[in-house]
Design a protein around this motif. Sequence first.
Motif: not given
Length: 309
Positions: A41-55, A299-303
Amino acid sequence: MRFSTALVHKACMLVLLLVSVVSCTAPRAVINSGKVTATGKFKVGLNFGGNIATEPIGQLDDIGKAAVDAIAKRDSVYYDDEVEAATKAMLAYSLDPVGPTFDFYIRYGIARRVDVGYKYASGVHVFDTQYQFLGPTGTPDNPGIGAEAGEWYGSVGLQYAGQSSEWIDKLFLDKLQPLLQFTAKRRDVTVPIIFSKSFGVEEEKGSVAFGAVYNYTSVKYGFEPGRLFQKYGTEVEKVNPLMEKNSFGSFGLFVNAKLGFKYIYILPAITMYYQNYGSYKLLNSSSYSFSGFTFIPSIGLQASFGKGK
């Protein structure tokens, strides 16, 4: 309600980062459940997000755009507090780039309980594999032996990613590149341990997952300053180049969900790390230690598709 000047300044700095640069950091968000892709089986997807680092946010807060512009316009520059703040900001940002993230990926089940994946994340190439040690290995259309709704799954993964510092061209510190000539390369190895509970048989309606993750990072960085000088009493000397290596480990926790039906799912996730980045040499022969928390919402979408085996 009153807001302090420092708080407003930090908020403006974060907004500036988010809108000015797509983070080129290795994708350390854990979005997978404990169930691997079924064989064939295959899974494909895309994600949107953020990298929030305090330093890095704190280091960038110590030097503003006006100071950067002023330094960049000088014919010759003496190493001072503002230049040191800029070098620390560049270095801290290379250790944990801040900003929005985007990636797309494909996964394939190569054997029972094992799948592999490739991910492209804003210029970073990522390869990983995952081994399932708990739970059945079927699909909603062809459940494994003993598969039930609410089944528990468990797996361990291994991910590798490498990147360099092209992000500097998009950050407001790029005006100092002719002066400092900063470069950085990093390699990341990520090991998540994932447990998940199925919604429906074989995650037909999705799942909720949680676990712990360890990330090992090796960094090679350097400065080759041009017209940068330092005063020693009445003497003036050109600042010498610097090239160093370092490494550090990060420990994190995560929770994610998989919501949908059979073939299409939405994947919200949050991953949090704490890291002691270690001590790093600076151009004036001193050193500085970095540490802090990193929050990675996504948050992402996967098929999923394929007949399976």
